[in-house]
Each structure stands twice: as C-alpha cells, then as structure tokens.
Design an enzyme around this catalytic site. Structure first.
Site, PDB file in Angstrom:
ATOM      1  N   HIS A   1       0.846  -1.192   0.000  1.00  0.00           N
ATOM      2  CA  HIS A   1       0.000   0.000   0.000  1.00  0.00           C
ATOM      3  C   HIS A   1       0.879   1.238   0.000  1.00  0.00           C
ATOM      4  CE1 HIS A   1      -3.143   2.848   1.074  1.00  0.00           C
ATOM      5  NE2 HIS A   1      -3.968   1.938   0.595  1.00  0.00           N
TER       6      HIS A   1
ATOM      7  N   ASP B   1      -7.790  -5.728   0.158  1.00  0.00           N
ATOM      8  CA  ASP B   1      -8.258  -6.609  -0.914  1.00  0.00           C
ATOM      9  C   ASP B   1      -7.825  -8.063  -0.742  1.00  0.00           C
ATOM     10  OD1 ASP B   1      -9.651  -4.725  -2.476  1.00  0.00           O
ATOM     11  OD2 ASP B   1      -7.745  -3.868  -3.096  1.00  0.00           O
TER      12      ASP B   1
HETATM   13  N1  CMC Z   1       4.255  -7.655  -4.772  1.00  0.00           N
HETATM   14  C1  CMC Z   1       5.582  -7.571  -4.997  1.00  0.00           C
HETATM   15  N2  CMC Z   1       6.303  -6.435  -4.905  1.00  0.00           N
HETATM   16  C2  CMC Z   1       5.643  -5.308  -4.596  1.00  0.00           C
HETATM   17  C3  CMC Z   1       4.241  -5.299  -4.345  1.00  0.00           C
HETATM   18  C4  CMC Z   1       3.560  -6.536  -4.444  1.00  0.00           C
HETATM   19  N3  CMC Z   1       2.239  -6.585  -4.234  1.00  0.00           N
HETATM   20  N4  CMC Z   1       3.852  -4.048  -4.062  1.00  0.00           N
HETATM   21  C5  CMC Z   1       4.937  -3.286  -4.136  1.00  0.00           C
HETATM   22  N5  CMC Z   1       6.032  -4.042  -4.446  1.00  0.00           N
HETATM   23  C6  CMC Z   1       7.405  -3.553  -4.573  1.00  0.00           C
HETATM   24  C7  CMC Z   1       7.557  -2.719  -5.836  1.00  0.00           C
HETATM   25  O1  CMC Z   1       7.931  -3.499  -6.936  1.00  0.00           O
HETATM   26  C8  CMC Z   1       8.604  -1.725  -5.415  1.00  0.00           C
HETATM   27  O2  CMC Z   1       9.855  -2.370  -5.509  1.00  0.00           O
HETATM   28  P1  CMC Z   1      11.193  -1.494  -5.862  1.00  0.00           P
HETATM   29  O3  CMC Z   1      11.364  -0.527  -4.726  1.00  0.00           O
HETATM   30  O4  CMC Z   1      12.293  -2.543  -5.914  1.00  0.00           O
HETATM   31  O5  CMC Z   1      10.930  -0.834  -7.177  1.00  0.00           O
HETATM   32  C9  CMC Z   1       8.342  -1.496  -3.929  1.00  0.00           C
HETATM   33  O6  CMC Z   1       7.658  -2.679  -3.471  1.00  0.00           O
HETATM   34  C10 CMC Z   1       7.467  -0.280  -3.652  1.00  0.00           C
HETATM   35  O7  CMC Z   1       6.253  -0.430  -4.353  1.00  0.00           O
HETATM   36  P2  CMC Z   1       5.617   0.671  -5.307  1.00  0.00           P
HETATM   37  O8  CMC Z   1       4.917  -0.029  -6.424  1.00  0.00           O
HETATM   38  O9  CMC Z   1       6.633   1.702  -5.652  1.00  0.00           O
HETATM   39  O10 CMC Z   1       4.577   1.302  -4.301  1.00  0.00           O
HETATM   40  P3  CMC Z   1       3.328   2.174  -4.688  1.00  0.00           P
HETATM   41  O11 CMC Z   1       2.997   2.935  -3.464  1.00  0.00           O
HETATM   42  O12 CMC Z   1       3.579   2.932  -5.944  1.00  0.00           O
HETATM   43  O13 CMC Z   1       2.203   1.074  -5.012  1.00  0.00           O
HETATM   44  C11 CMC Z   1       0.462  -0.492  -4.740  1.00  0.00           C
HETATM   45  C12 CMC Z   1       1.273   0.613  -4.081  1.00  0.00           C
HETATM   46  C13 CMC Z   1      -0.716  -0.841  -3.837  1.00  0.00           C
HETATM   47  C14 CMC Z   1      -0.102  -0.008  -6.090  1.00  0.00           C
HETATM   48  C15 CMC Z   1       1.371  -1.742  -4.951  1.00  0.00           C
HETATM   49  O14 CMC Z   1       1.811  -2.204  -3.696  1.00  0.00           O
HETATM   50  C16 CMC Z   1       0.662  -2.862  -5.694  1.00  0.00           C
HETATM   51  O15 CMC Z   1       0.616  -2.843  -6.934  1.00  0.00           O
HETATM   52  N6  CMC Z   1       0.081  -3.866  -4.968  1.00  0.00           N
HETATM   53  C17 CMC Z   1      -0.663  -4.931  -5.619  1.00  0.00           C
HETATM   54  C18 CMC Z   1      -2.061  -4.453  -6.017  1.00  0.00           C
HETATM   55  C19 CMC Z   1      -2.973  -4.236  -4.837  1.00  0.00           C
HETATM   56  O16 CMC Z   1      -3.096  -5.075  -3.975  1.00  0.00           O
HETATM   57  N7  CMC Z   1      -3.664  -3.087  -4.832  1.00  0.00           N
HETATM   58  C20 CMC Z   1      -4.661  -2.750  -3.809  1.00  0.00           C
HETATM   59  C21 CMC Z   1      -4.242  -1.587  -2.993  1.00  0.00           C
HETATM   60  S1  CMC Z   1      -5.272  -1.348  -1.522  1.00  0.00           S
HETATM   61  C22 CMC Z   1      -6.879  -1.035  -2.093  1.00  0.00           C
HETATM   62  C23 CMC Z   1      -6.981   0.038  -3.117  1.00  0.00           C
HETATM   63  O17 CMC Z   1      -6.234   1.001  -3.181  1.00  0.00           O
HETATM   64  O18 CMC Z   1      -7.918  -0.042  -3.907  1.00  0.00           O
END
Ligand code: CMC
Length: 393
Positions: free
Chosen positions: A269, A327
């Site tokens: 998140h 989720d």
């Molecule tokens: N699995 C594996 N690696 C992950 C995940 C994951 N679910 N989430 C983040 N990372 C890694 C990402 O690759 C990044 O790595 P690096 O620093 O080496 O580049 C690091 O963790 C930081 O993640 P980010 O993508 O830069 O973080 P963000 O704040 O931009 O994204 C997020 C947050 C929720 C979009 C992301 O964690 C994600 O795509 N999660 C899976 C989808 C999900 O469950 N979404 C629901 C969110 S909660 C309800 C809602 O908002 O609707």
C-alpha cells in the site's frame, strides 16, 4: 520547461485540505471524521457511517430513522434505465456496465446540474447512496441472465442489496443476518480512504464543474484498475492460479523478481507501512463468514493464510514493508457470500460512492477550490521547423 515540483505518482503532494478521513500509515490507523474504523465497524451500520461521512457527525436515533427512510425512498431506478442495461453485451464486465449506467443518471436527474444549491446537492448524494445497490444488483442479474429484482423497502440497506442480488421471483429470499452483517462491515471498510486514485479522479472531474453522477462514473472507471479496486478480483484470480499450497514459493519468487511484472495481489500500500487496519478487520469478517457457512477448510482461505505467512516472513516483503491490504481477504469473503469474482470491484464501488460523493461536496463547497490543473516537466523535442514531406526521413 517551467519551475515546477516534479512529483510523479503524487508521493508528496497534498492536493487538498480535507476533514473527512485520516490515515496514519506508520501506526496502521484509519479514522472517519475522527472515529477509528475498528469502532465504527463494531458499533455502527453502513448507513450510519454514510451519514457520518456526509454530515460530519454520527446520527442520533431520530436522524438515523429519517435518513434510512430517505434512502429507502430512492432505491428504485427509473424504469427507463432498465433498458439501458440491455444495450450491453450479456458478458460485458459489470464494471463497464457500472461506468455507463451511473454516468447515465445525469440524463435523468436534471437538478443535479445545478449543484450550487445545497438541497440539489443533497438529493443527488442521497440518490447515489440509495441507487448504487440497485444498479450493482441489476448489473449482476443482467450478466447472469436472471430477471431484475426490485428493492424491498421492508429490509435494511444491506439485506435489501442481498435480496436484489440473490432473490428470484420464484421464491422469497430471506437474508442470513450473520452474512448481512459481514457484508455491511465490508461496506464500512471500503467507504472512504482519503485521496486515493479514484477519489482524486472524482475531485479532478468535479473541479471542472462536471455533475456529480458524471464524477462518480469517472471514479468507478479509475477504481476498476488492478492496482486499485480491481485488486480484489485480481487477488482471487491469483489464488485460483496458484491453486495449491505447494506452489506458493514459486509465486513468492516471481513477485520478488525484478524482471517479472507479477506482483502479489492484495499486498502493499502507498500509505500503510505497518499494517492495513482494514485487512485485519477483513480477516476477522472472513473467518466469521466461513465459520457461519461451515467453510473453515476452504481451499483458497488456507492458501491465502499460507501465502500471507510466508510473505510476512520473507526478507523482501519485510524490507519493503509490504503487508496484506484490504483486498487480500475480501475476495474470499465475497466468494463465500456467493458473489461472483467479476462483481467484487462493483461492491467496492458501491461502498466507496459514499466517500467519493462526500469528497466531491467538500471540494465544491471549499471557497479555495480551483479547477485541478497539474503542470508537467516537458522532456520532448526542442522547437523545430516542419520540413517538407520529401525531406522527412
Ligand atoms: N508484490 C511484490 N512487490 C511489490 C508489491 C507486491 N504486491 N507491491 C509493491 N512491491 C514492490 C515494488 O515493486 C517496489 O519495488 P522497488 O522498490 O524494488 O521498485 C516497492 O515494493 C514499492 O512499491 P511501489 O509499487 O513503488 O509502491 P506504490 O505505493 O507505488 O504502489 C500499490 C502501491 C498498492 C499499487 C502496490 O503495492 C501494488 O501494486 N500492490 C498490488 C495491487 C494491490 O493489492 N492493490 C490494492 C491496494 S489497496 C486497495 C486500493 O487502493 O484499492
């Protein structure tokens, strides 16, 4: 170029001032109008939470009764709108149907266009809260080829929704109170979440003066994405794909691989870096529902538990502070409730509509509000002259 702060993904930009929802991502705290989500989930039903969000205070008994009655008065959908559904293919994704049908409410309620009037705003807000369950249930019925079920106003908000989803004209549907309560808590957990992508979309659309129904439709479109509300559907699909506890390690490995676009759905998140309080509550709702239905040994539940355990002990997830989000368990609960996977994000949209519309109203009544107009850092070609066609490479 201009002298602008570059903040891709709005990691450090506050786009508004708001009094609605507070998140402390380090503590794992979520407050609606100051009240902790844990207490609201335990002591209030979803309509009380909706009243709290939109008005700023919890209703007393009289206000609660009045609000319930107003919402019940608006649960029907204009009969002409039922024809709108038949324009879609039967196998259309219900979120596509939702984007269209909710946007089409603009064509039916013209007073929504003049939202400078508080009474007009209020009626649009109440219509949205009242009609979203009817629209979601109709999207499901249309998709599954069953007749639409009209609302039953002798039932409470969430029980009526279950009646419209699962009832048929052949037999009277009596919702199970334990399951109704579970779904009601799910609604509360999804009701608002400050300036997430879909809420920011609603605010941005509204900042141009677009009508509230069009703005909510924009929010639904944004919510659909798998990185946002679409994650509950994606998470369940992922669990189905993993299929067996023996394959968890393989998928954890893939999630950590920089060269693989696979992510663990339902994990991570932007704001919560300790735990997502909604996920904790959702885990409990999940156990309650599976217990009520005698599904404690549900294959996907066991798989999810194992996945969570392994991920939480893995250095990669610990270092990056990746925890289960709302989720992660919501798909398992919804599946147990009989809701098909393609409807999961519609349930999220139903509940989040309360937050979206509250945020919309807060914005347009803010004396400081301006049209949202981000700038950019231009990194394209410098000024150049257009060559004749025969001189172009
Ligand atoms: N699995 C594996 N690696 C992950 C995940 C994951 N679910 N989430 C983040 N990372 C890694 C990402 O690759 C990044 O790595 P690096 O620093 O080496 O580049 C690091 O963790 C930081 O993640 P980010 O993508 O830069 O973080 P963000 O704040 O931009 O994204 C997020 C947050 C929720 C979009 C992301 O964690 C994600 O795509 N999660 C899976 C989808 C999900 O469950 N979404 C629901 C969110 S909660 C309800 C809602 O908002 O609707």
């Amino acid at each position: 170029t201009g002298l602008f702060t570059y903040d891709s993904g709005f990691l450090s930009t506050a786009s508004c001032k708001s009094t609605i929802t507070f998140i402390d991502g380090d503590k794992g705290e979520l407050l609606y109008r100051g009240y902790p989500i844990e207490q609201l989930a335990e002591k209030c039903n979803f309509l009380e939470v909706a009243y709290l969000l939109k008005s700023g205070e919890l209703p007393n008994q009289q206000q609660k009764t009045e609000f319930e009655s107003i919402i019940k008065n608006h649960t029907m959908l204009h009969d002409q709108m039922t024809k709108f559904f038949s324009g879609f293919r039967r196998d259309a994704h219900p979120m596509a149907v939702m984007v269209g049908v909710v946007g089409a409410l603009s064509a039916f309620y013209h007073e929504a266009m003049d939202f400078s009037d508080a009474a007009h705003r209020n009626i649009s807000i109440n219509r949205l809260i009242a009609k979203l369950p009817t629209i979601v249930a109709m999207a499901y019925k249309y998709n599954s080829g069953q007749p639409f079920m009209y609302p039953r106003n002798d039932l409470d908000y969430t029980a009526n929704f279950m009646h419209m989803m699962f009832g048929t004209p052949c037999e009277k549907y009596e919702p199970n109170p334990v399951l109704v309560h579970a779904l009601d808590v799910i609604f509360t957990l999804h009701a608002d979440h400050e300036q997430n992508a879909s809420t920011s979309t609603v605010r941005l659309a509204g900042s141009s003066g677009a009508n509230p129904f069009a703005c909510i439709s924009a929010g639904i479109a944004c919510l659909w994405g798998p990185a946002h509300g679409g994650a509950n559907e994606a998470c369940l699909n992922m669990l189905e794909e993993i299929g067996d506890v023996s394959r968890v390690g393989e998928y954890i490995k893939r999630a950590k691989d920089k060269n693989d676009s696979f992510k663990l759905m339902g994990f991570g998140h932007r704001v919560y870096k300790n735990f997502d309080p909604r996920a904790k509550l959702m885990g409990k709702v999940c156990a309650d529902v599976l217990g009520e239905l005698g599904l404690e040994n549900d294959r996907l539940f066991k798989l999810a538990k194992e996945l969570e355990k392994i991920a939480l002990e893995d250095e990669y997830f610990v270092e990056k502070k990746l925890y289960p989000n709302v989720d992660f368990y919501s798909g398992i609960v919804q599946k147990a409730l009989g809701i098909p996977t393609s409807m999961f994000t519609c349930i999220f949209a139903l509940a989040r509509t309360v937050g979206w519309i509250t945020q919309w109203e807060e914005m347009i009544t803010d004396p400081e509000y301006k049209i949202g107009r981000p700038r950019q850092l231009y990194v394209g070609a410098a000024r150049r002259d257009v060559p004749a066609i025969e001189q172009r490479p």
